[in-house]
Design an enzyme around this catalytic site. Structure first.
Site, short mmCIF file in Angstrom:
data_model
loop_
_atom_site.label_atom_id
_atom_site.label_comp_id
_atom_site.label_asym_id
_atom_site.label_seq_id
_atom_site.Cartn_x
_atom_site.Cartn_y
_atom_site.Cartn_z
CG ASP A 1 -11.38 -1.95 -0.73
OD1 ASP A 1 -10.65 -2.94 -0.95
OD2 ASP A 1 -11.03 -0.78 -0.98
CG ASP B 1 -1.97 -1.05 1.20
OD1 ASP B 1 -2.30 -1.51 0.09
OD2 ASP B 1 -2.48 -1.42 2.26
#
Length: 256
Positions: free
Chosen positions: A130, A11
């Site tokens: 997500d 990330d």
């Protein structure tokens, strides 16, 4: 049988790899190109780079990072974050990415999935989902966008079926409830979606031990397991994970 994959996830925020818990409380974990190179040499099957602030801050993913990564690693890698057009996809693929991951932009304009698949091939188009368990409705997970900030109200299983129909070649499925907790992947969610779509599903969010990774494959029916904190913090190595899974008779590409 197709080999199951281990995929370190990096990330990226402001050009650095970060890691948090449940999508918040981010801490620095290193340089993305250096880490990517290290995992490539350590035996990872693929890499995923997600610019987690790109969509929120409305800026495009750094093409320079992709170019530097493509010059350094020898395994396929996916890039996501802030990709909202065919030009954006093209730019990243030309810079050296093997696949692009669409998330918020796919929800906003699902035709981007089909247009991308038609122009570049389904194998290049990953849709990231997500998902967070709905506290009021059993067996329902809501789809979130903008780095987990906004609930779309979409049902994650129905959305997964739609993105497959639109031409996605792979689904990157993150359990927001599990993200960074190391309490295990959301096996129920992963299996529900893997059973519904014939394309590979990457399990993400919650790996804390070797058993969790095995369960993502055996119980969750995933084709790949995304790994972050477990690797970034040095709790396990890719070699240790692969040796364990091979002993458990799972089809894993051995480290040469």
């Amino acid at each position: 049988m197709v080999a199951l994959r281990l995929i370190p996830c990096l990330d990226v925020s402001n050009g650095r790899v970060v890691k948090g818990v449940n999508f918040v409380g981010l801490r620095d974990a290193g340089d993305p190109v250096e880490l990517g190179c290290r995992y490539s040499k350590a035996g990872a099957d693929e890499l995923v780079f997600l610019d987690i602030t790109a969509t929120y801050e409305k800026r495009s993913t750094l093409v320079d990072m992709v170019r530097r990564t493509s010059e350094s690693v020898t395994i396929p890698f996916t890039v996501g974050g802030g990709i909202s057009s065919l030009n954006g996809i093209n730019e990243l693929l030309r810079a050296g990415a093997d696949k692009v991951s669409l998330n918020s932009s796919a929800v906003k304009d699902p035709s981007l999935i089909s247009k991308g698949a038609n122009r570049f091939g389904s194998q290049c188009i990953v849709v990231a989902i997500d998902a967070k368990k709905n506290k009021n409705i059993p067996n329902k997970w809501d789809v979130y966008v903008s780095g987990g900030r906004n609930n779309t109200g979409l049902d994650a299983i129905e959305w997964a079926e739609k993105v497959f129909e639109m031409g996605a070649g792979e689904i990157l499925l993150t359990s927001m409830d599990g993200d960074g907790t190391q309490n295990g992947y959301d096996i129920e969610l992963t299996k529900c979606i893997a059973d519904k779509v014939p394309i590979p599903v990457i399990a993400s969010g919650g790996a804390g031990c070797l058993r969790h990774i095995k369960e993502a494959f055996t119980l969750g029916k995933s084709s790949a397991a995304l790994l972050a904190s477990l690797l970034h913090d040095g709790q396990l190595t890719i070699r240790e994970i692969k040796e364990y899974l091979i002993k458990e008779n799972l089809p894993i590409r051995p480290i040469e």
